[in-house]
Design a protein around this motif. Structure first.
Motif, PDB file in Angstrom:
ATOM      1  N   ARG A 158      33.357  42.422  48.860  1.00  0.00           N
ATOM      2  CA  ARG A 158      34.213  43.049  49.864  1.00  0.00           C
ATOM      3  C   ARG A 158      34.189  42.278  51.161  1.00  0.00           C
ATOM      4  N   THR A 159      35.335  42.303  51.833  1.00  0.00           N
ATOM      5  CA  THR A 159      35.427  41.856  53.217  1.00  0.00           C
ATOM      6  C   THR A 159      35.862  43.085  54.011  1.00  0.00           C
ATOM      7  N   ALA A 160      36.180  42.904  55.255  1.00  0.00           N
ATOM      8  CA  ALA A 160      36.587  44.046  56.075  1.00  0.00           C
ATOM      9  C   ALA A 160      37.891  44.671  55.588  1.00  0.00           C
ATOM     10  N   HIS A 161      38.807  43.871  55.040  1.00  0.00           N
ATOM     11  CA  HIS A 161      40.117  44.384  54.662  1.00  0.00           C
ATOM     12  C   HIS A 161      40.489  44.173  53.198  1.00  0.00           C
ATOM     13  N   PHE A 162      39.593  43.559  52.414  1.00  0.00           N
ATOM     14  CA  PHE A 162      39.929  43.268  51.020  1.00  0.00           C
ATOM     15  C   PHE A 162      38.743  43.500  50.104  1.00  0.00           C
ATOM     16  N   THR A 163      39.050  43.943  48.896  1.00  0.00           N
ATOM     17  CA  THR A 163      38.093  43.927  47.806  1.00  0.00           C
ATOM     18  C   THR A 163      38.509  42.761  46.921  1.00  0.00           C
ATOM     19  N   ILE A 164      37.545  41.920  46.581  1.00  0.00           N
ATOM     20  CA  ILE A 164      37.845  40.719  45.808  1.00  0.00           C
ATOM     21  C   ILE A 164      37.084  40.797  44.496  1.00  0.00           C
ATOM     22  N   ARG A 165      37.815  40.684  43.397  1.00  0.00           N
ATOM     23  CA  ARG A 165      37.217  40.687  42.062  1.00  0.00           C
ATOM     24  C   ARG A 165      37.297  39.279  41.494  1.00  0.00           C
ATOM     25  N   LEU A 166      36.182  38.812  40.951  1.00  0.00           N
ATOM     26  CA  LEU A 166      36.100  37.466  40.392  1.00  0.00           C
ATOM     27  C   LEU A 166      35.597  37.542  38.959  1.00  0.00           C
ATOM     28  N   LEU A 167      36.250  36.826  38.065  1.00  0.00           N
ATOM     29  CA  LEU A 167      35.831  36.775  36.666  1.00  0.00           C
ATOM     30  C   LEU A 167      36.219  35.421  36.090  1.00  0.00           C
ATOM     31  N   GLY A 168      35.278  34.781  35.434  1.00  0.00           N
ATOM     32  CA  GLY A 168      35.541  33.479  34.826  1.00  0.00           C
ATOM     33  C   GLY A 168      36.561  33.591  33.708  1.00  0.00           C
ATOM     34  N   ASN A 169      37.265  32.492  33.465  1.00  0.00           N
ATOM     35  CA  ASN A 169      38.234  32.467  32.366  1.00  0.00           C
ATOM     36  C   ASN A 169      38.080  31.163  31.591  1.00  0.00           C
ATOM     37  N   GLU A 170      38.745  31.079  30.461  1.00  0.00           N
ATOM     38  CA  GLU A 170      38.667  29.905  29.591  1.00  0.00           C
ATOM     39  C   GLU A 170      39.958  29.085  29.665  1.00  0.00           C
ATOM     40  N   LEU A 171      40.755  29.285  30.687  1.00  0.00           N
ATOM     41  CA  LEU A 171      42.081  28.688  30.755  1.00  0.00           C
ATOM     42  C   LEU A 171      42.099  27.315  31.412  1.00  0.00           C
ATOM     43  N   GLY A 172      41.022  26.922  32.052  1.00  0.00           N
ATOM     44  CA  GLY A 172      40.992  25.633  32.718  1.00  0.00           C
ATOM     45  C   GLY A 172      41.687  25.619  34.060  1.00  0.00           C
ATOM     46  N   ARG A 173      41.950  26.782  34.634  1.00  0.00           N
ATOM     47  CA  ARG A 173      42.598  26.861  35.938  1.00  0.00           C
ATOM     48  C   ARG A 173      42.190  28.153  36.633  1.00  0.00           C
ATOM     49  N   THR A 174      42.310  28.162  37.933  1.00  0.00           N
ATOM     50  CA  THR A 174      42.045  29.354  38.728  1.00  0.00           C
ATOM     51  C   THR A 174      43.350  30.126  38.869  1.00  0.00           C
ATOM     52  N   ARG A 175      43.289  31.438  38.622  1.00  0.00           N
ATOM     53  CA  ARG A 175      44.489  32.272  38.728  1.00  0.00           C
ATOM     54  C   ARG A 175      44.291  33.330  39.802  1.00  0.00           C
ATOM     55  N   LEU A 176      45.405  33.763  40.390  1.00  0.00           N
ATOM     56  CA  LEU A 176      45.389  34.743  41.472  1.00  0.00           C
ATOM     57  C   LEU A 176      46.132  36.000  41.062  1.00  0.00           C
ATOM     58  N   GLY A 177      45.553  37.150  41.388  1.00  0.00           N
ATOM     59  CA  GLY A 177      46.216  38.434  41.247  1.00  0.00           C
ATOM     60  C   GLY A 177      46.125  39.169  42.580  1.00  0.00           C
ATOM     61  N   VAL A 178      47.139  39.947  42.899  1.00  0.00           N
ATOM     62  CA  VAL A 178      47.169  40.684  44.161  1.00  0.00           C
ATOM     63  C   VAL A 178      47.576  42.114  43.873  1.00  0.00           C
ATOM     64  N   ALA A 179      46.840  43.063  44.458  1.00  0.00           N
ATOM     65  CA  ALA A 179      47.166  44.478  44.322  1.00  0.00           C
ATOM     66  C   ALA A 179      47.164  45.105  45.715  1.00  0.00           C
ATOM     67  N   VAL A 180      48.294  45.727  46.065  1.00  0.00           N
ATOM     68  CA  VAL A 180      48.426  46.362  47.376  1.00  0.00           C
ATOM     69  C   VAL A 180      49.049  47.733  47.155  1.00  0.00           C
ATOM     70  N   SER A 181      48.310  48.793  47.480  1.00  0.00           N
ATOM     71  CA  SER A 181      48.821  50.145  47.244  1.00  0.00           C
ATOM     72  C   SER A 181      49.683  50.621  48.410  1.00  0.00           C
ATOM     73  N   LYS A 182      50.352  51.726  48.193  1.00  0.00           N
ATOM     74  CA  LYS A 182      51.209  52.302  49.227  1.00  0.00           C
ATOM     75  C   LYS A 182      50.419  52.832  50.411  1.00  0.00           C
ATOM     76  N   LYS A 183      49.123  53.029  50.235  1.00  0.00           N
ATOM     77  CA  LYS A 183      48.283  53.488  51.341  1.00  0.00           C
ATOM     78  C   LYS A 183      48.168  52.438  52.445  1.00  0.00           C
ATOM     79  N   VAL A 184      48.418  51.194  52.084  1.00  0.00           N
ATOM     80  CA  VAL A 184      48.283  50.090  53.038  1.00  0.00           C
ATOM     81  C   VAL A 184      49.435  50.061  54.029  1.00  0.00           C
ATOM     82  N   GLY A 185      50.628  50.414  53.579  1.00  0.00           N
ATOM     83  CA  GLY A 185      51.777  50.386  54.467  1.00  0.00           C
ATOM     84  C   GLY A 185      53.076  50.494  53.703  1.00  0.00           C
ATOM     85  N   ASN A 186      54.166  50.345  54.420  1.00  0.00           N
ATOM     86  CA  ASN A 186      55.473  50.428  53.768  1.00  0.00           C
ATOM     87  C   ASN A 186      55.738  49.147  52.963  1.00  0.00           C
ATOM     88  N   ALA A 187      56.871  49.079  52.303  1.00  0.00           N
ATOM     89  CA  ALA A 187      57.174  47.960  51.412  1.00  0.00           C
ATOM     90  C   ALA A 187      57.146  46.625  52.156  1.00  0.00           C
TER      91      ALA A 187
END
Length: 131
Positions: free
Chosen positions: A49-78
């Motif tokens: 965790r940081t002050a404004h984000f929860t960060i999840r990390l998990l190794g993969n077998e794909l040979g590259r780093t991938r990014l996912g982003v999740a932002v709920s409606k509690k954070v703000g408008n669209a």
């Protein structure tokens, strides 16, 4: 005499722009896209965790780093949610070399993340990944 573009910048060599596009691009393969992948990362990944984000990390077998982003409606408008997602993708795109290799990374924005400007967001995440 150098050729200058209409914006006043030097024209780039074709090989330089190809390298930049390849290195700094953000393609479909760079994204966590499947719901099953998000569930796997959430269930088995390491949570930090940081002050404004929860960060999840998990190794993969794909040979590259991938990014996912999740932002709920509690954070703000669209507009605010989309702004956060754009900034996180830009952070990933520009600083890809600081992320652990062969890792899936999911950023979950928390309340208050919408108030961050780009500089604050980048510095918060830089402090986290410099550890």
């Amino acid at each position: 005499m150098e050729d200058l573009s209409s914006s006043g910048e030097e024209q780039r060599d074709a090989s330089v722009s190809q390298f930049s596009a390849k290195h700094f691009g953000f393609t479909k393969e760079d994204r966590v896209r499947r719901s099953s992948d998000y569930k796997r990362i959430t269930k088995s990944g390491v949570r930090r965790r940081t002050a404004h984000f929860t960060i999840r990390l998990l190794g993969n077998e794909l040979g590259r780093t991938r990014l996912g982003v999740a932002v709920s409606k509690k954070v703000g408008n669209a507009c605010a949610r989309n702004r956060i997602k754009r900034r996180l993708r830009e952070y990933f795109r520009l600083r890809r070399d600081i992320f652990p290799p062969d890792t899936d990374i999911v950023f979950v924005a928390m309340y208050g993340a919408a108030t961050l400007d780009s500089k604050q967001l980048f510095s918060e995440l830089d402090r986290f990944f410099d550890r």
